[in-house]
Design a protein around this motif. Structure first.
Motif, mmCIF file in Angstrom:
data_model
loop_
_atom_site.group_PDB
_atom_site.id
_atom_site.type_symbol
_atom_site.label_atom_id
_atom_site.label_comp_id
_atom_site.label_asym_id
_atom_site.label_seq_id
_atom_site.Cartn_x
_atom_site.Cartn_y
_atom_site.Cartn_z
ATOM 1 N N SER A 102 -1.517 -11.923 -6.221
ATOM 2 C CA SER A 102 -1.380 -11.180 -4.973
ATOM 3 C C SER A 102 0.027 -10.589 -4.923
ATOM 4 O O SER A 102 1.018 -11.323 -4.818
ATOM 5 C CB SER A 102 -1.623 -12.098 -3.772
ATOM 6 O OG SER A 102 -1.434 -11.407 -2.556
ATOM 7 N N VAL A 103 0.118 -9.277 -5.052
ATOM 8 C CA VAL A 103 1.419 -8.614 -5.090
ATOM 9 C C VAL A 103 2.038 -8.613 -3.692
ATOM 10 O O VAL A 103 1.406 -8.165 -2.725
ATOM 11 C CB VAL A 103 1.270 -7.166 -5.601
ATOM 12 C CG1 VAL A 103 2.608 -6.434 -5.529
ATOM 13 C CG2 VAL A 103 0.732 -7.159 -7.025
ATOM 14 N N PRO A 104 3.277 -9.113 -3.534
ATOM 15 C CA PRO A 104 3.938 -9.092 -2.221
ATOM 16 C C PRO A 104 4.137 -7.666 -1.715
ATOM 17 O O PRO A 104 4.521 -6.774 -2.478
ATOM 18 C CB PRO A 104 5.281 -9.775 -2.497
ATOM 19 C CG PRO A 104 5.077 -10.561 -3.750
ATOM 20 C CD PRO A 104 4.089 -9.785 -4.553
ATOM 21 N N THR A 105 3.853 -7.460 -0.462
ATOM 22 C CA THR A 105 4.050 -6.142 0.139
ATOM 23 C C THR A 105 5.497 -5.988 0.618
ATOM 24 O O THR A 105 6.289 -6.928 0.565
ATOM 25 C CB THR A 105 3.092 -5.946 1.323
ATOM 26 O OG1 THR A 105 3.403 -6.918 2.336
ATOM 27 C CG2 THR A 105 1.643 -6.132 0.875
ATOM 28 N N ARG A 106 5.791 -4.807 1.100
ATOM 29 C CA ARG A 106 7.144 -4.550 1.594
ATOM 30 C C ARG A 106 7.461 -5.426 2.799
ATOM 31 O O ARG A 106 8.594 -5.896 2.966
ATOM 32 C CB ARG A 106 7.291 -3.074 1.960
ATOM 33 C CG ARG A 106 8.727 -2.633 2.196
ATOM 34 C CD ARG A 106 8.838 -1.132 2.180
ATOM 35 N NE ARG A 106 10.220 -0.699 2.078
ATOM 36 C CZ ARG A 106 10.599 0.540 1.839
ATOM 37 N NH1 ARG A 106 9.677 1.481 1.673
ATOM 38 N NH2 ARG A 106 11.876 0.869 1.747
ATOM 39 N N GLU A 107 6.460 -5.668 3.632
ATOM 40 C CA GLU A 107 6.659 -6.526 4.791
ATOM 41 C C GLU A 107 6.893 -7.973 4.356
ATOM 42 O O GLU A 107 7.678 -8.703 4.974
ATOM 43 C CB GLU A 107 5.449 -6.460 5.728
ATOM 44 C CG GLU A 107 5.298 -5.138 6.471
ATOM 45 C CD GLU A 107 4.867 -4.003 5.549
ATOM 46 O OE1 GLU A 107 4.293 -4.310 4.476
ATOM 47 O OE2 GLU A 107 5.090 -2.827 5.898
#
Length: 325
Positions: free
Chosen positions: A50-55
């Protein structure tokens, strides 16, 4: 934009339009720069993470920045960028170790990344695995941070010479000279403050990374991790020393401004005292009493002028004798 790097430093651009290619074993680094939602989905499909988002990167909770999930190690660190500009900033970058590969997610281009990419071809043994690549990347980041602090020291030293530069009576400082230097001090303080925040973030990251099993199993990455941690500790102490110098420079600038203001007030005070006796003489002979013998003297006017001049000269030379002028 997605760029994959082989262990020898060769770069491969990955595009959503061309579909998700198979990652060969020699690809040790997948770098996501300002990825779109489609690019994040492609990487998630390739690596099953799960790629971390900017938030997610903005979350400052330690438990949200450093954790292990489904065999993947997720870490988020804050790096200084735009260090050479007037407004340096911090950017959060995610580092993910998965299947002997490193995945980075970033929304800025710190200079340290460009330096590391350029140096990958010159590494004798290359970056054979994700853990080794990560520790060497962190080493480059710390070296860049040290360079930022060295540049700050040089600039602060130059600013200190400007603030404490000797000025003669014939060559005084320009108007608002010291006030302008306060803005320079504020700029240096911002840069050093951002650097200290970055070092604190990297220190937590390296402490967590050192305990990760994949690092403990590799002697080279373990030694590199330990060396980088020591460098971060020494740089943190150096940054604190620089911050102390900036505080001293700020206090000194404010003190010099007060000295200059006091000198101006002193001039006005001395001028008022020097002009006080002549004013008193003029006030006395400006009265309109009927019985004032001096009013009928033929030499009364020049005598009053001489008395006024003498009463002004005596305090003036007295102040010069005392060294107050």
């Amino acid at each position: 934009m997605i760029t994959a790097y082989r262990s020898n430093g060769d770069a491969i651009a990955l595009s959503v339009e061309h579909g998700a290619p198979a990652l060969t074993p020699d690809i040790v680094w997948v770098d996501l720069l300002s990825p779109t939602r489609a690019e994040e989905d492609m990487v998630e499909g390739l690596l099953s993470i799960s790629v971390p988002t900017r938030e997610d990167l903005k979350d400052i909770e330690p438990s949200s920045r450093l954790y292990i999930e489904d065999g993947a190690v997720f870490m988020t660190g804050s790096l200084v960028y735009k260090a050479d500009s007037e407004v340096p900033e911090l950017t959060d970058i995610a580092f993910v170790l998965i299947d002997n590969r490193l995945v980075t997610i970033r929304y800025a281009e710190p200079k340290s990344f460009g330096l590391f990419i350029a140096a990958m071809h010159r590494m004798q043994e290359g970056c054979r695995s994700g853990p080794i690549l990560l520790t060497r990347l962190m080493e480059t980041i710390v070296d860049r941070t040290a360079e930022i602090l060295e540049q700050s020291v040089a600039r602060i030293d130059g600013l200190s010479m400007m603030v404490f530069a000797e000025t003669s009576r014939s060559k005084r400082r320009p108007p608002h000279y010291l006030e302008d230097r306060l803005f320079d001090v504020a700029g240096h303080h911002r840069l050093v403050s951002k650097t200290r925040d970055s070092l604190a973030s990297l220190s937590r990251l390296m402490t967590f990374l050192y305990t990760v099993p994949v690092i403990q199993e590799n002697r080279e990455s373990k030694e590199l991790c330990r060396a980088v941690s020591r460098d971060i500790q020494s740089l943190s102490e150096h940054a604190s020393f620089i911050a102390g110098n900036i505080t001293f420079l700020l206090d000194a600038s404010l003190g010099l401004i007060n000295v200059e203001q006091n000198a101006i007030i002193k001039i006005f005070s001395i001028a008022s005292v020097v002009l006080l006796p002549p004013t008193m003489v003029a006030s006395i002979y400006g009265m309109n009493f009927a019985v004032m013998p001096e009013l009928h003297w033929s030499f009364g006017y020049p005598l009053a002028l001489a008395l006024m001049l003498l009463s002004a000269i005596i305090p003036f030379f007295f102040f010069r004798w005392k060294g107050w002028l």
